[in-house]
Design a protein around this motif. Structure first.
Motif, mmCIF file in Angstrom:
data_model
loop_
_atom_site.group_PDB
_atom_site.id
_atom_site.type_symbol
_atom_site.label_atom_id
_atom_site.label_comp_id
_atom_site.label_asym_id
_atom_site.label_seq_id
_atom_site.Cartn_x
_atom_site.Cartn_y
_atom_site.Cartn_z
ATOM 1 N N ASP A 15 -9.592 9.912 8.267
ATOM 2 C CA ASP A 15 -9.251 8.456 8.678
ATOM 3 C C ASP A 15 -9.661 7.888 7.271
ATOM 4 N N ALA A 16 -10.320 8.256 6.630
ATOM 5 C CA ALA A 16 -9.887 7.997 4.816
ATOM 6 C C ALA A 16 -8.838 8.295 4.204
ATOM 7 N N TYR A 17 -8.615 9.653 3.980
ATOM 8 C CA TYR A 17 -7.782 10.262 3.719
ATOM 9 C C TYR A 17 -6.457 9.630 4.055
ATOM 10 N N ASP A 18 -6.274 9.018 5.269
ATOM 11 C CA ASP A 18 -5.318 8.868 6.207
ATOM 12 C C ASP A 18 -4.658 6.742 5.402
ATOM 13 N N THR A 19 -5.251 6.430 5.611
ATOM 14 C CA THR A 19 -6.053 5.254 5.332
ATOM 15 C C THR A 19 -5.148 4.609 3.390
ATOM 16 N N ILE A 20 -5.699 5.610 3.122
ATOM 17 C CA ILE A 20 -5.586 5.861 1.351
ATOM 18 C C ILE A 20 -4.362 6.054 1.726
ATOM 19 N N ASP A 21 -3.171 7.043 1.910
ATOM 20 C CA ASP A 21 -2.655 7.237 2.843
ATOM 21 C C ASP A 21 -1.497 6.444 2.186
ATOM 22 N N TRP A 22 -1.272 5.816 3.620
ATOM 23 C CA TRP A 22 -0.616 4.866 3.902
ATOM 24 C C TRP A 22 -0.835 3.696 2.932
ATOM 25 N N LEU A 23 -1.872 3.088 1.932
ATOM 26 C CA LEU A 23 -2.028 1.385 1.741
ATOM 27 C C LEU A 23 -1.499 2.331 0.129
ATOM 28 N N VAL A 24 -1.620 3.226 -0.244
ATOM 29 C CA VAL A 24 -0.865 3.645 -1.018
ATOM 30 C C VAL A 24 1.512 3.726 -1.724
ATOM 31 N N LYS A 25 1.419 3.751 -0.519
ATOM 32 C CA LYS A 25 2.692 3.723 0.005
ATOM 33 C C LYS A 25 3.386 2.437 0.441
ATOM 34 N N ASN A 26 2.108 1.209 1.171
ATOM 35 C CA ASN A 26 2.749 0.231 1.185
ATOM 36 C C ASN A 26 2.145 -0.810 0.594
ATOM 37 N N VAL A 27 1.551 -0.906 0.378
ATOM 38 C CA VAL A 27 0.967 -1.931 -0.532
ATOM 39 C C VAL A 27 1.835 -1.711 -1.854
ATOM 40 N N PRO A 28 3.023 -2.829 -1.812
ATOM 41 C CA PRO A 28 4.061 -2.368 -3.491
ATOM 42 C C PRO A 28 3.309 -2.832 -4.759
ATOM 43 N N GLU A 29 2.120 -3.997 -4.773
ATOM 44 C CA GLU A 29 1.494 -4.423 -5.935
ATOM 45 C C GLU A 29 1.050 -3.549 -6.082
ATOM 46 N N SER A 30 0.005 -2.360 -5.221
ATOM 47 C CA SER A 30 -0.488 -1.473 -6.060
ATOM 48 C C SER A 30 -0.004 -0.263 -7.177
ATOM 49 N N ASN A 31 -1.047 -0.190 -8.535
ATOM 50 C CA ASN A 31 -0.645 0.679 -8.665
ATOM 51 C C ASN A 31 -1.332 2.306 -8.652
ATOM 52 N N GLY A 32 -1.168 2.890 -6.892
ATOM 53 C CA GLY A 32 -1.315 3.409 -7.083
ATOM 54 C C GLY A 32 -2.579 4.462 -7.155
ATOM 55 N N LYS A 33 -3.582 3.597 -7.310
ATOM 56 C CA LYS A 33 -5.105 4.283 -7.903
ATOM 57 C C LYS A 33 -5.821 3.877 -6.764
ATOM 58 N N VAL A 34 -6.935 4.605 -5.668
ATOM 59 C CA VAL A 34 -7.743 3.639 -5.450
ATOM 60 C C VAL A 34 -8.992 3.801 -5.640
ATOM 61 N N GLY A 35 -10.018 3.372 -5.526
ATOM 62 C CA GLY A 35 -11.064 3.366 -5.648
ATOM 63 C C GLY A 35 -11.969 3.095 -4.389
ATOM 64 N N VAL A 36 -13.232 3.442 -3.605
ATOM 65 C CA VAL A 36 -14.371 2.873 -2.448
ATOM 66 C C VAL A 36 -15.284 2.574 -2.600
ATOM 67 N N ILE A 37 -15.561 1.765 -1.695
ATOM 68 C CA ILE A 37 -17.426 1.231 -2.226
ATOM 69 C C ILE A 37 -17.418 0.971 -1.194
ATOM 70 N N GLY A 38 -18.991 0.861 -0.534
ATOM 71 C CA GLY A 38 -19.528 -0.090 0.280
ATOM 72 C C GLY A 38 -21.298 0.718 0.073
ATOM 73 N N SER A 39 -21.973 -0.163 0.991
ATOM 74 C CA SER A 39 -23.161 -0.104 1.448
ATOM 75 C C SER A 39 -24.058 0.305 2.731
ATOM 76 N N SER A 40 -24.803 0.991 2.906
ATOM 77 C CA SER A 40 -25.877 0.862 4.217
ATOM 78 C C SER A 40 -24.273 1.884 5.110
ATOM 79 N N TYR A 41 -23.882 1.669 5.940
ATOM 80 C CA TYR A 41 -22.743 2.059 6.705
ATOM 81 C C TYR A 41 -21.555 2.822 6.398
ATOM 82 N N LEU A 42 -21.952 1.608 5.350
ATOM 83 C CA LEU A 42 -20.320 1.691 4.091
ATOM 84 C C LEU A 42 -20.435 2.619 3.804
ATOM 85 N N GLY A 43 -22.152 2.902 3.093
ATOM 86 C CA GLY A 43 -22.058 3.603 2.238
ATOM 87 C C GLY A 43 -21.661 5.303 2.954
#
Length: 637
Positions: free
Chosen positions: A151-179
């Motif tokens: 699910d993370a892979y598919d989400t990142i793939d969609w984001l870099v293709k559909n958010v034109p303001e991005s530079n194509g690089k993604v970081g993930v962050i989160g605590s507890s369950y989000l960790g």
């Protein structure tokens, strides 16, 4: 008057938002008075907010919110995948300012051109699909082909293709369950994933995170399971509470199985997963994220973070670090941070914890001096900040300490001795200290009344002054003389306990404590204020369920009055015990109602224990000679 003004302002906002829509040609007293939607993001807002239903490879669509400051171009994406409502994460306030609608930790990022993304994991809140708690990775326990990694892979793939303001690089962050979901994103990662910051991640729910600690069950898991499992967690059920004292509430209920049955939550699927699997069989061991990570190459630069007094997930981040250190320690890919915080405290204000005060906002210091430069380097191409392999905060002397590895200390035995003493050096003469543990009068983990839902109690219980139990006849306290030099501990102290019980099962709780001087002037070190004179500060507290002395997977009855050898770790710490302070070790056999009661009579499954199974037992803690009970402290000069 203030309320009238706010109401008038709100009315104007509604009128302004609806003004762009064509009004009804004619209204009557029976014209319907419900509009489909009100969008609080007005043209005057300084940010852009988008919602999307992002498709996964199996067709399931996940609700995703994308927020950025207006004018953002070529910005990196910072993604968090959450079970706690993505919509609410970016609408904390109705405001025209981006800093107001996001969590405090996000402001430096969006003000520096980052694009912030939150997503509901599948099956919860506004996302489609079925929710599975800590969904196992695709493999022996999961044959669906779908997990949090895909699910993370598919989400990142969609984001870099559909958010034109991005530079194509993604970081993930989160605590507890989000960790947990952050670590999952690193397994077979998308090429655009360039950095990860798993904070207090849920890694192994049996060994030492949310559900069990060394086999002892944490009762708050019942409430959590029910809340997350009902109404897609939007309207998660809240168990009825009458106020008062949870110590009495759980004691009167009987076993945890009885408690769940009395509230009609015993058949909640995750509760059944807990009840049917009390031992560390493949059911739990194959869900351990540190094992998942160790079985695959680490390719994403990772900064693991945990609070020294994390009351929920103290185990996970250090466990992942230990699983990967042989291959990646010092490689630049693997980093560990331990700060003076509670669970998820790194994302809040780090001035204090309970009675302790620190040198400034330690959480903000970490975020701005180390965490953001780490992400900037990999996501924006800024110069290498030379992030240390390990960064810890030395409580007691209030300073950040970079280190090349972890642990740093050399194991040094602090022996329990006769006369209820502790000392370094030799184990001394053989003997034992006795106490009677009565499961009908368990030792509380906080001064009563206890309310597990009280955030003030819950956030700081691991630093609570232990004098409230010192002197109880069912607690064995071993204390040393005032130190003439500092003792600096960097690592996880290891309990080396020889003990027996007159029963056939037993829990063993060990606390390592820094005892402040009874005459405490101001300016004598961290937290050294007159109100802390004589304070018994826990450096670490942990529990071990005796039936697992031989094997976590294969419990057995203890033989009455036979000495057993228990070894288990306390949480990882960087702490300096100052001259004039004393070291203390407390041993007891319950920590209630944080953990369920051990009946002290062996039964196949403690969740189903009967009233007659709960029996007092005489506990003996042995020291010296051939049974040298000790806490092995990782001491540095």
């Amino acid at each position: 008057m203030k309320h009238l003004a706010l109401r008038a302002a709100a009315s104007l906002l509604v009128l302004a938002a609806l003004a762009g829509a064509a009004p009804p040609t004619t209204v009557t007293p029976m014209t319907p008075d419900v509009v489909a939607k009100y969008d609080p993001v007005l043209p005057a807002a300084d940010f852009v907010r988008r919602e999307a239903m992002v498709p996964m490879r199996d067709g399931t669509k996940l609700y995703t919110v994308i927020v950025m400051r207006k004018g953002t171009r070529g910005g990196p994406i910072l993604l968090s995948r959450t079970p706690y409502d993505a919509h609410g994460s970016v609408t904390r306030n109705t405001s025209l300012r981006i800093e107001d609608i996001l969590p405090a930790m996000d402001a430096p990022f969006v003000n520096d051109g980052y694009i912030r993304v939150y997503q509901d994991i599948r099956g919860l809140h506004r996302s489609e699909g079925e929710f599975v708690m800590n969904r196992p990775i695709v493999g022996p326990l999961n044959r669906t082909g779908i997990d949090e990694s895909t699910d993370a892979y598919d989400t990142i793939d969609w984001l870099v293709k559909n958010v034109p303001e991005s530079n194509g690089k993604v970081g993930v962050i989160g605590s507890s369950y989000l960790g947990f979901t952050t670590l999952a994103a690193e397994i077979n990662p998308h090429p655009a994933l360039k950095a990860a910051v798993p904070e207090s991640p849920m890694v192994d729910g049996w060994r030492g995170d949310d559900w069990f600690h060394n086999g002892a069950f944490r009762v708050s898991g019942i409430d959590y399971a029910v809340g997350q499992s009902t109404g897609k967690a939007d309207a998660g059920a809240v168990l009825p509470r009458s106020g008062g004292d949870d110590y009495t509430r759980y004691l009167e209920a009987g076993s945890i199985g009885d408690f769940a049955s009395s509230l009609n939550v015993d058949q909640v699927p995750f509760n059944q997963k807990l009840f049917q699997n009390p031992a560390y069989t493949s059911f739990w061991s194959e869900q351990a994220v540190d094992k998942w990570m160790a079985a695959r190459p680490l390719t994403v630069p990772t900064m693991l973070e945990v609070g020294q007094w994390d009351q929920e997930d103290s185990y996970g981040a250090p466990a992942v670090y230990q699983a990967l250190k042989a291959k990646y320690e010092g490689s630049g890919l693997l980093h560990l941070v331990i700060g003076p915080w509670r669970h998820s405290g790194a994302n809040h204000y780090g001035y204090e914890l309970g009675a302790l005060t620190f040198a400034g906002d330690t959480a903000k210091q970490w975020r701005e001096r180390w965490m953001k430069p780490f992400l900037d380097h990999y996501l924006k191409g800024t110069p290498d900040p030379q992030t240390p392999p390990v960064l810890t905060y030395a409580t007691g002397i209030d300073q950040w300490e970079p280190s090349p590895r972890w642990p740093m200390g050399t194991p040094t035995a602090l022996y329990l001795t006769s006369g209820n003493g502790v000392r370094f050096g030799s184990a001394g003469a053989a003997g034992h200290a006795d106490y009677v543990s009565d499961p009908m009068k368990p030792v509380p983990f906080l001064p009563r009344p206890i309310q597990l839902g009280d955030e003030d109690q819950w956030h700081s219980w691991l630093v609570r002054d232990q004098r409230f139990v010192d002197g109880r006849t069912d607690v064995a306290s071993f204390g040393g003389a005032p130190l003439d030099r500092p003792v600096h501990i960097m690592g996880a102290p290891m309990v080396d306990l020889y003990a027996s019980t007159s029963g056939t099962d037993s829990d063993w709780v060990v606390k390592l404590i820094d005892v402040y001087p009874s005459d405490l002037p101001e300016g004598a070190g961290q937290g050294s204020k007159p109100s802390m004179a004589g304070y018994q500060l826990p450096i670490g507290i942990e529990i071990f369920r005796g039936r697992y002395v031989d094997s976590f997977a294969r419990p057995r009855a203890l033989k009455a009055n036979r000495v057993e050898h228990y070894r288990f770790a306390l949480p990882n710490v960087d702490h300096v015990v100052l001259p004039g302070h004393r070291l203390m070790v407390q041993v007891q056999s319950s920590l209630f109602p944080l953990y369920d009661r051990n009946p002290q009579r062996f039964v196949p499954n403690i969740f189903n224990a009967r009233a007659a199974d709960y029996q007092p037992a005489t506990q003996k803690v042995y020291f010296g000679g051939a049974t040298p009970s000790a806490v092995m402290l990782p001491v540095v000069p």
